[in-house]
Design an enzyme around this catalytic site. Sequence first.
Site, mmCIF file in Angstrom:
data_model
loop_
_atom_site.group_PDB
_atom_site.id
_atom_site.type_symbol
_atom_site.label_atom_id
_atom_site.label_comp_id
_atom_site.label_asym_id
_atom_site.label_seq_id
_atom_site.Cartn_x
_atom_site.Cartn_y
_atom_site.Cartn_z
ATOM 1 N N HIS A 1 6.495 -6.096 11.025
ATOM 2 C CA HIS A 1 5.963 -4.739 11.149
ATOM 3 C C HIS A 1 5.710 -4.418 12.615
ATOM 4 O O HIS A 1 4.668 -3.917 13.011
ATOM 5 C CB HIS A 1 4.664 -4.606 10.330
ATOM 6 C CG HIS A 1 4.239 -3.189 10.052
ATOM 7 N ND1 HIS A 1 3.489 -2.451 10.926
ATOM 8 C CD2 HIS A 1 4.454 -2.366 9.000
ATOM 9 C CE1 HIS A 1 3.246 -1.260 10.422
ATOM 10 N NE2 HIS A 1 3.836 -1.186 9.242
ATOM 11 N N HIS B 1 0.857 -1.184 0.000
ATOM 12 C CA HIS B 1 0.000 0.000 0.000
ATOM 13 C C HIS B 1 0.893 1.234 0.000
ATOM 14 O O HIS B 1 2.111 1.126 0.159
ATOM 15 C CB HIS B 1 -0.970 -0.007 1.190
ATOM 16 C CG HIS B 1 -0.312 0.061 2.534
ATOM 17 N ND1 HIS B 1 0.608 -0.873 2.968
ATOM 18 C CD2 HIS B 1 -0.446 0.944 3.551
ATOM 19 C CE1 HIS B 1 0.993 -0.560 4.190
ATOM 20 N NE2 HIS B 1 0.387 0.535 4.573
ATOM 21 N N ASP C 1 0.174 -4.305 5.762
ATOM 22 C CA ASP C 1 -0.537 -3.897 6.979
ATOM 23 C C ASP C 1 -1.968 -4.396 6.885
ATOM 24 O O ASP C 1 -2.639 -4.187 5.873
ATOM 25 C CB ASP C 1 -0.561 -2.370 7.092
ATOM 26 C CG ASP C 1 0.812 -1.794 7.391
ATOM 27 O OD1 ASP C 1 1.779 -2.567 7.471
ATOM 28 O OD2 ASP C 1 0.896 -0.557 7.544
ATOM 29 N N HIS D 1 1.208 3.890 2.038
ATOM 30 C CA HIS D 1 1.680 4.630 3.211
ATOM 31 C C HIS D 1 3.199 4.787 3.118
ATOM 32 O O HIS D 1 3.913 3.880 2.663
ATOM 33 C CB HIS D 1 1.280 3.915 4.501
ATOM 34 C CG HIS D 1 -0.132 4.227 4.930
ATOM 35 N ND1 HIS D 1 -0.856 3.414 5.774
ATOM 36 C CD2 HIS D 1 -0.939 5.277 4.626
ATOM 37 C CE1 HIS D 1 -2.049 3.945 5.966
ATOM 38 N NE2 HIS D 1 -2.127 5.071 5.280
ATOM 39 N N ASP E 1 5.803 4.693 5.010
ATOM 40 C CA ASP E 1 6.795 3.763 5.557
ATOM 41 C C ASP E 1 6.983 2.519 4.687
ATOM 42 O O ASP E 1 7.991 1.828 4.819
ATOM 43 C CB ASP E 1 6.452 3.370 7.010
ATOM 44 C CG ASP E 1 5.058 2.790 7.177
ATOM 45 O OD1 ASP E 1 4.129 3.224 6.460
ATOM 46 O OD2 ASP E 1 4.875 1.893 8.034
ATOM 47 N N HIS E 2 6.051 2.254 3.777
ATOM 48 C CA HIS E 2 6.143 1.061 2.925
ATOM 49 C C HIS E 2 6.666 1.351 1.516
ATOM 50 O O HIS E 2 6.984 0.424 0.783
ATOM 51 C CB HIS E 2 4.771 0.379 2.815
ATOM 52 C CG HIS E 2 4.341 -0.253 4.096
ATOM 53 N ND1 HIS E 2 4.367 -1.609 4.303
ATOM 54 C CD2 HIS E 2 3.942 0.298 5.271
ATOM 55 C CE1 HIS E 2 3.971 -1.874 5.543
ATOM 56 N NE2 HIS E 2 3.702 -0.736 6.145
#
Lengths: 334, 334
Positions: free
Chosen positions: B268, B61, B210, B63, B65-66
């Site tokens: 994670h 996805h 996530d 976001h 941090d990814h």
Amino acid sequence: MIELFFLGTGGTVPSPIRGLPSVVLRRQGEIFMFDCGEGTQFRYLSLHLGVNKKMRVFISHLHGDHVLGLPGLLMTFSVLGRERPLEIYGPKGLNDLLSRVFSLTGFEPEYEIKIFEISSSGIIVKDRDYSVIVDTVDHTVPTFAYSFEESPKPGKFNPQKAISLGVPKGPLWKRLQLGYSVTLPNGRVVKPEDVIEGVRPGMKIVYSGDTRPCDNLIKLATNASLLIHDSTFPSDLKEKAIEAGHSTVEEACKVALKANVQYLILFHLSARVVDVASFLEEARKTFKRSIVAEDYMKIELRREKEIKIIPLKDRVLQPHLWESPQQSEELANL
Amino acid sequence: MIELFFLGTGGTVPSPIRGLPSVVLRRQGEIFMFDCGEGTQFRYLSLHLGVNKKMRVFISHLHGDHVLGLPGLLMTFSVLGRERPLEIYGPKGLNDLLSRVFSLTGFEPEYEIKIFEISSSGIIVKDRDYSVIVDTVDHTVPTFAYSFEESPKPGKFNPQKAISLGVPKGPLWKRLQLGYSVTLPNGRVVKPEDVIEGVRPGMKIVYSGDTRPCDNLIKLATNASLLIHDSTFPSDLKEKAIEAGHSTVEEACKVALKANVQYLILFHLSARVVDVASFLEEARKTFKRSIVAEDYMKIELRREKEIKIIPLKDRVLQPHLWESPQQSEELANL
């Protein structure tokens, strides 16, 4: 005192010994960050520089190695509870870059981010006792160099002179030292310049960004305490430097000479530079007070004193020590 | 053999012990990367995984941090001479994100970057002997889980059977083993299934991204060899997990149980998880074959064998060893 933290000192791509460019200047609790390559947030956090400090970020140009750490740093600050506004200065396009990344990754900062796109050279920050001055330099895309300049400070207070003018030791001395005139009981007005001799010049730190040697930078860096200059290539790779809009070590040293700076930091070293000792030796032939930047190196500058260079190996902090909470707490007390 | 390299195992923000999410699966020289948090390029390079391999990247996805390590990784690949095309799979918006960052930072890749925005669940990659299957999971924004599945392999060749059917030892055996029918001099046709017993199932690795516990993921991960699952919070922080669209360790374990996977990797992890031992103990109450992911951990999987976990501390590689070219050369021979 001004402290400089070299978070990343390589250029273009990371190497085993150098991360991507970022330098933090800390002064009286305020943070000034110059460039923010990928990975800056990890090093910033590992040095416990603080997520809620008064802070300004200055981006030299929008090439990825200088700016791609910025969105992550801003996001992490938000998660970790930053409340103060944060100011970011950089070239046209910076606002678009950050806005697009924020909206496409669904990031809504919990604090105010003020973005200033620079349109002309000159003073961009004027605070109580320092300024930041910007000028364009010579790279393949619009690129800025920044000069952080402390305002001159009042000189030395002369107690004999104060007494001879009838100012008694006590609160009136303090007022004079703070720059205010005082009126004595006899009606006589004593001004600060009556009892304070001269001014002490402030320190001046110049961060070049990527650049070919250029007159704008020589002018901006004139008489600087310290110049951080692009030094991507060894001197025998001048052709490559010209092609890529960078400087060789010799060229950086000549800029430092012409600008009459006190210290030169050779910065943004190519991953191919592995023999740091001979790189430094080469530099010192042209400019004696040259220092090769190292990741995690810290420099302390005090007015009219020698600078103090604290390399990683002389400090408790080592990246591999940043591995357990106990050790992290130890670091916090550095 | 399938190798898994855990480049970053934290979530949301980096911690002293965990970088941002990225996992590399290596099989027969091909690279499959799942997510690409900031800093992934440093770890990828430090592990000498190769800049010019056949490679596909799967983003769970958008976001930050990814995904924020992706532009830098792609730029560095270009500088370091990648020539092969690279495929990137992810949610709608990925193309826009990369295109905007590329154009605003002036990056023009020297190799072809193929971006596939996923619009529906199912098989997204079908190669000679493996597939990648995708499904949506339950997070705060559109998020995917990916299943890497080896195709079943032919079972064991039975030489006695071949001889009894009149197939002489030699090139005809080889053809049968490769899955082709052969015709004997007497006109008789022998098929592979006449001499090869059964099939050997391939391995299946599922990367969750996530997510809250969800049926789609249980279905996708059913009978997997290994499931890498969001395990952001300890079990007592279920409220937080629900609010943020993540899973607790207990919830991750229950998914693993229901999906009947062989091994579960808790991934994670929040920066607040510092007591890994008790986190693991908690997990193993619900699902015995749980493993807490660690940065730089490597896992080797072989069909019908126990997996081999090689943590950082048992390997020559340590981040602080990645500091001199000599040591870097040593690493290259690992």
